[in-house]
Motif scaffolding. Structure first.
Motif, short mmCIF file in Angstrom:
data_model
loop_
_atom_site.label_atom_id
_atom_site.label_comp_id
_atom_site.label_asym_id
_atom_site.label_seq_id
_atom_site.Cartn_x
_atom_site.Cartn_y
_atom_site.Cartn_z
N LYS A 14 0.99 -1.42 0.03
CA LYS A 14 0.08 0.10 -0.03
C LYS A 14 0.82 1.41 -0.10
CE LYS A 14 -3.65 2.40 2.84
NZ LYS A 14 -2.88 3.57 2.77
N LEU A 15 2.01 1.01 0.59
CA LEU A 15 2.85 2.39 0.75
C LEU A 15 3.65 2.64 -0.62
CD1 LEU A 15 3.97 1.89 4.44
CD2 LEU A 15 1.95 3.05 3.53
N MET A 16 3.45 1.81 -1.45
CA MET A 16 4.42 1.96 -2.36
C MET A 16 3.81 1.39 -3.92
SD MET A 16 7.72 -0.70 -1.02
CE MET A 16 6.49 -1.93 -0.84
N LEU A 17 2.69 2.02 -4.10
CA LEU A 17 1.95 1.65 -5.22
C LEU A 17 2.37 2.64 -6.46
CD1 LEU A 17 -1.75 1.48 -4.12
CD2 LEU A 17 -0.10 -0.36 -4.59
N ASP A 18 3.45 3.46 -6.08
CA ASP A 18 3.74 4.21 -7.47
C ASP A 18 5.06 3.27 -8.00
OD1 ASP A 18 5.54 4.41 -5.10
OD2 ASP A 18 6.24 6.46 -5.69
N GLN A 19 5.41 2.30 -7.37
CA GLN A 19 6.56 1.71 -7.76
C GLN A 19 6.14 0.44 -9.16
OE1 GLN A 19 9.61 0.04 -5.38
NE2 GLN A 19 9.13 2.04 -3.81
N ILE A 53 -1.56 -4.35 2.75
CA ILE A 53 -0.98 -4.09 4.12
C ILE A 53 -0.12 -5.26 4.66
CG2 ILE A 53 -2.52 -2.37 4.49
CD1 ILE A 53 -3.47 -4.46 6.92
N SER A 54 0.02 -6.53 3.82
CA SER A 54 0.84 -7.77 4.37
C SER A 54 2.15 -7.72 3.90
CB SER A 54 -0.12 -8.83 3.96
OG SER A 54 -1.53 -8.82 4.63
N THR A 55 2.88 -8.76 4.01
CA THR A 55 4.13 -9.08 3.51
C THR A 55 3.88 -10.29 2.54
OG1 THR A 55 5.18 -8.40 5.46
CG2 THR A 55 6.46 -9.53 3.88
N HIS A 56 4.39 -10.23 1.25
CA HIS A 56 4.13 -11.33 0.21
C HIS A 56 5.46 -11.78 0.07
CE1 HIS A 56 0.02 -9.93 -0.43
NE2 HIS A 56 0.39 -8.91 -0.26
N ARG A 83 -4.87 -3.75 13.16
CA ARG A 83 -5.42 -2.89 13.96
C ARG A 83 -5.54 -1.40 13.37
NH1 ARG A 83 -3.23 -6.24 18.01
NH2 ARG A 83 -1.39 -4.65 18.21
N TYR A 84 -4.45 -1.02 12.90
CA TYR A 84 -4.07 0.29 12.45
C TYR A 84 -5.12 0.56 11.40
CZ TYR A 84 -1.79 4.63 10.63
OH TYR A 84 -1.53 5.53 9.97
N HIS A 85 -5.41 -0.34 10.60
CA HIS A 85 -5.92 -0.08 9.44
C HIS A 85 -7.50 -0.69 9.58
CE1 HIS A 85 -3.06 1.25 6.56
NE2 HIS A 85 -2.20 0.34 7.11
N LYS A 86 -8.12 -0.99 10.69
CA LYS A 86 -9.33 -1.19 11.30
C LYS A 86 -9.72 -2.58 10.21
CE LYS A 86 -10.53 3.28 12.91
NZ LYS A 86 -9.39 3.92 12.97
N LEU A 87 -8.81 -3.43 10.16
CA LEU A 87 -9.35 -4.60 9.41
C LEU A 87 -9.08 -5.81 10.43
CD1 LEU A 87 -7.30 -4.17 6.09
CD2 LEU A 87 -9.57 -3.87 6.35
N PRO A 228 3.74 3.33 8.94
CA PRO A 228 2.96 4.05 10.01
C PRO A 228 2.70 3.33 11.08
CG PRO A 228 1.57 2.60 8.28
CD PRO A 228 3.17 2.49 7.96
N THR A 229 3.26 2.17 11.48
CA THR A 229 3.19 1.23 12.50
C THR A 229 4.53 1.06 13.17
OG1 THR A 229 3.09 -0.97 11.21
CG2 THR A 229 0.92 -0.16 12.04
N PRO A 230 4.76 1.01 14.42
CA PRO A 230 5.99 0.91 14.93
C PRO A 230 6.57 -0.43 14.66
CG PRO A 230 4.54 1.88 16.67
CD PRO A 230 3.74 1.42 15.57
N GLU A 231 7.63 -0.63 13.94
CA GLU A 231 8.22 -1.75 13.64
C GLU A 231 9.56 -1.71 13.05
OE1 GLU A 231 6.31 -3.76 9.77
OE2 GLU A 231 4.76 -2.38 10.78
N THR A 232 10.46 -2.80 12.94
CA THR A 232 11.80 -2.76 12.52
C THR A 232 11.90 -4.02 11.87
OG1 THR A 232 12.54 -3.56 14.62
CG2 THR A 232 12.57 -1.12 14.33
#
Length: 254
Positions: A14-19, A53-56, A83-87, A228-232
């Protein structure tokens, strides 16, 4: 054929749809996943909001250099992102159709884990199944997936394996879960095995990480610069060191 396989990890598209690479991967998944799941249920729609919003984890056959073919894949959903995206996570929907005993097991599992890791939507193109190709494509996929769980700082995951295709045979070595929890999946009308992996099998994971080290090192990893969510996400090298240390610790504890 095996030497022409390439792993692509697509994280939070979702964060990279311009690629262009992200749009191409999505187009491939729409076609291949839909054809694959149609074998089980003609009414099933394989793509949805969770895919954004997942990892593929995607494996491409690059035998035809200019026309790489998607051979198989897997999706990982993260509870903090849903939770962040209410799904809802997949398990939060299908568990309501499982026997009450299994629902209680999941609630106990969830009560001690703030973020649930949900592995789902496994698929392999029929031409690339182990019986036809001799390739352990599913083992490759699970290795990349479980290793990524460690890279994200987790030690568990949940899922539901379609037993029509004996899918659990690829999942069971990856961790420790109660066996035999069979239920009728509401969307895919086949017997499914509920998987609640409380702890990963680090001996298996280390062995597979070594076995497929070259394959994983040649991966293409597409991920956003910020989340947008805290993660590393730790490096593969750091993850393998951690996996080896936990393997030793588990051996001592045993």
């Amino acid at each position: 054929m095996g030497q022409n396989l390439r792993l692509v990890i697509l994280d939070y598209p979702k964060l990279m749809l311009d690629q262009d690479a992200v749009r191409r991967a999505f187009a491939d998944m729409i076609v291949v996943k839909q054809k694959n799941f149609a074998r089980t249920s003609e009414s099933y729609v394989s793509m949805g909001p969770l895919d954004m919003i997942s990892t593929h984890f995607l494996i491409y056959d690059q035998t035809q250099v200019y026309e790489p073919r998607l051979a198989g894949g897997f999706r990982c959903c993260w509870g903090n992102r849903t939770r962040y995206h209410k799904l809802s996570l997949p398990i939060e929907e299908y568990i309501t159709y499982a026997p009450i005993e299994y629902r209680k097991k999941f609630e106990e599992f969830r009560s001690t884990r703030p973020v649930i890791v949900d592995g789902n939507a496994w698929f392999v193109d029929p031409e690339y199944t182990y019986s036809k190709s001799g390739l352990r494509l599913s083992e490759l996929i699970y290795t990349a997936f479980v290793q990524f769980i460690v890279r994200k700082g987790f030690d568990h995951y949940v899922g539901a394996a379609n037993e029509k295709y004996k899918a659990s045979r690829w999942a069971m070595p990856t961790g420790y879960t109660r066996d035999g929890m069979i239920f009728a999946h509401p969307k895919v009308p086949d017997p499914h095995k509920l998987l609640l992996f409380e702890h990963l099998n680090y001996e298996w994971l280390y062995d597979c990480s070594m076995k497929y080290a070259e394959f994983i090192s040649q991966r293409v990893e597409v991920k956003p610069e910020t989340y947008p969510t805290p993660e590393t996400t730790m490096s593969v090298e750091d993850a393998v060191e951690l996996i080896q240390a936990r393997k030793r610790s588990d051996s001592i504890a045993a």
